[in-house]
Design a protein around this motif. Structure first.
Motif, PDB file in Angstrom:
ATOM      1  N   ALA A  20       0.439  -0.958   0.112  1.00 20.94           N
ATOM      2  CA  ALA A  20       0.397  -0.391  -0.195  1.00 20.94           C
ATOM      3  C   ALA A  20       0.843   1.152  -0.038  1.00 20.94           C
ATOM      4  O   ALA A  20       1.745   1.055   0.634  1.00 20.94           O
ATOM      5  CB  ALA A  20      -1.332  -0.308   1.236  1.00 20.94           C
ATOM      6  N   ALA A  21       0.699   2.550  -0.924  1.00 19.53           N
ATOM      7  CA  ALA A  21       1.394   3.587  -0.295  1.00 19.53           C
ATOM      8  C   ALA A  21       1.208   4.508   1.105  1.00 19.53           C
ATOM      9  O   ALA A  21       2.198   4.881   1.229  1.00 19.53           O
ATOM     10  CB  ALA A  21       0.531   4.853  -1.324  1.00 19.53           C
ATOM     11  N   ASP A  22       0.435   4.118   2.082  1.00 19.23           N
ATOM     12  CA  ASP A  22       0.349   4.108   3.001  1.00 19.23           C
ATOM     13  C   ASP A  22       1.306   3.408   3.850  1.00 19.23           C
ATOM     14  O   ASP A  22       1.375   2.518   3.978  1.00 19.23           O
ATOM     15  CB  ASP A  22      -0.592   4.468   3.737  1.00 19.23           C
ATOM     16  N   PRO A  23       2.303   4.446   4.485  1.00 21.97           N
ATOM     17  CA  PRO A  23       3.382   3.947   4.993  1.00 21.97           C
ATOM     18  C   PRO A  23       3.342   2.613   6.399  1.00 21.97           C
ATOM     19  O   PRO A  23       4.044   1.774   6.522  1.00 21.97           O
ATOM     20  CB  PRO A  23       4.592   4.580   5.979  1.00 21.97           C
ATOM     21  N   ARG A  33       3.122  -1.639   6.295  1.00 28.77           N
ATOM     22  CA  ARG A  33       4.661  -2.459   7.303  1.00 28.77           C
ATOM     23  C   ARG A  33       3.485  -3.460   7.651  1.00 28.77           C
ATOM     24  O   ARG A  33       4.166  -4.374   7.788  1.00 28.77           O
ATOM     25  CB  ARG A  33       4.332  -1.639   8.337  1.00 28.77           C
ATOM     26  N   TRP A  34       1.975  -3.322   7.749  1.00 29.70           N
ATOM     27  CA  TRP A  34       1.231  -3.796   8.085  1.00 29.70           C
ATOM     28  C   TRP A  34       1.055  -5.168   7.213  1.00 29.70           C
ATOM     29  O   TRP A  34       1.305  -6.529   7.548  1.00 29.70           O
ATOM     30  CB  TRP A  34      -0.128  -3.744   8.688  1.00 29.70           C
ATOM     31  N   ASP A  57       0.091  -3.010  19.029  1.00 29.39           N
ATOM     32  CA  ASP A  57      -0.469  -3.121  17.624  1.00 29.39           C
ATOM     33  C   ASP A  57      -1.583  -3.969  17.352  1.00 29.39           C
ATOM     34  O   ASP A  57      -1.301  -5.267  17.105  1.00 29.39           O
ATOM     35  CB  ASP A  57       0.532  -3.491  16.220  1.00 29.39           C
ATOM     36  N   PHE A  58      -2.925  -3.627  17.882  1.00 28.90           N
ATOM     37  CA  PHE A  58      -3.315  -5.439  17.939  1.00 28.90           C
ATOM     38  C   PHE A  58      -4.110  -5.962  16.102  1.00 28.90           C
ATOM     39  O   PHE A  58      -4.699  -6.901  16.281  1.00 28.90           O
ATOM     40  CB  PHE A  58      -5.253  -4.647  18.327  1.00 28.90           C
ATOM     41  N   ASN A  59      -3.487  -5.209  15.559  1.00 27.86           N
ATOM     42  CA  ASN A  59      -3.936  -5.469  14.596  1.00 27.86           C
ATOM     43  C   ASN A  59      -2.669  -6.036  13.805  1.00 27.86           C
ATOM     44  O   ASN A  59      -3.022  -7.477  13.040  1.00 27.86           O
ATOM     45  CB  ASN A  59      -3.065  -4.474  12.661  1.00 27.86           C
TER      46      ASN A  59
END
Length: 276
Positions: free
Chosen positions: A7-10, A14-15, A236-238
């Protein structure tokens, strides 16, 4: 196996890298998705399911007796098993001991394990449907609001807390080194989760939440980096993941300590792997 496009969002990227690495690890040869049995050893030589040879234990040592015609070889060396071999483990240790089957003689690996001070074996079959049909663990969509800053409050000394495990015949111990203290979106009160210390000072918390049994397995875990000098960590619960017992009935995974139950829906991280 499907991989996630970056994805574009850093933060999201990372996720996604974390998810790709997690799925790749689960799909490793003779990993958790290949488990096909869990069997206690008896005190006299006896046949077991799904593996040739005669297996036994005297309480301190495990024994395997087989003929060369059984096709068993040692995982470490490839040497054929012809006669009686033995191994000694400490509690909670495991050994990928022997292998057999398939064109290369390595389709099934037999793991020797010591659990609750008793010897058991687990067969790991590379033709297990859970492994061959695996296409990644289902997850919730990424939730930026469930990337939480928490405060680690260490105990003066670690506290050993008796716990259950995924196997009702195996008890466990949670070595609590302190608590992660944090707030969740929309909640006024603080939560306190007991944590275990992992390698290099990282922390892991095993927890229940209100999605369990509905969209997630009965419990999950999430890890953090080593706390910063001021005691803060990113929780980070993700990155909440399932224990192996979510994928197989042959795990002996630790349950959460009594106080690690959240009155909150953690709709982030891995869902129950419904294909299994």
């Amino acid at each position: 196996m499907n991989t996630i496009e970056p994805a574009a969002d850093p933060q999201l990227a990372r996720w996604q890298r974390f998810r790709n690495s997690r799925n790749a690890a689960l799909a490793s040869d003779h990993g958790w998705l290949t488990l096909t049995s869990f069997q206690w050893l008896e005190d006299r030589p006896a046949a077991v399911e799904l593996a040739p040879g005669l297996w036994s234990t005297d309480g301190t040592t495990a024994f395997l007796t087989a003929a060369a015609s059984d096709g068993l070889t040692l995982v470490d060396t490839g040497e054929p098993v012809d006669g009686t071999i033995s191994a000694v483990l400490s509690d909670e240790e495991s050994l990928m001991w022997v292998q057999y089957g398939g064109d290369d003689g390595r389709q099934v690996v037999v793991e020797l394990a010591m659990r609750a001070d008793k010897y058991a074996i687990r067969t790991r079959d590379s033709q297990s449907p859970a492994f061959t049909e695996f296409d990644g663990v289902p997850t919730f969509d990424f939730r930026p609001d469930l990337v939480i800053e928490a405060r680690f409050v260490p105990y003066p000394e670690p506290v050993d807390v008796p716990i259950g495990t995924a196997n009702p015949l195996v008890d466990g111990v949670h070595r609590s080194v302190g608590e992660l203290v944090f707030r969740l979106p929309g909640m006024e009160h603080e939560f306190h989760l007991q944590a275990e210390e992992e390698k290099l000072g990282a922390l892991t918390v095993t927890f229940h939440d209100e999605t369990n049994g509905e969209s997630t397995d009965e419990w999950r875990k999430v890890s953090t980096a080593k706390p910063r000098p001021d005691g803060t960590v990113v929780l980070d619960f993700n990155r909440a993941i399932n224990y192996p017992s979510a994928f197989t009935p042959y795990g002996t995974c630790p349950m959460p300590v009594k106080n690690n139950s959240l009155d909150y829906r953690i709709a982030a991280g891995e869902k129950e792997p419904g294909i299994f």
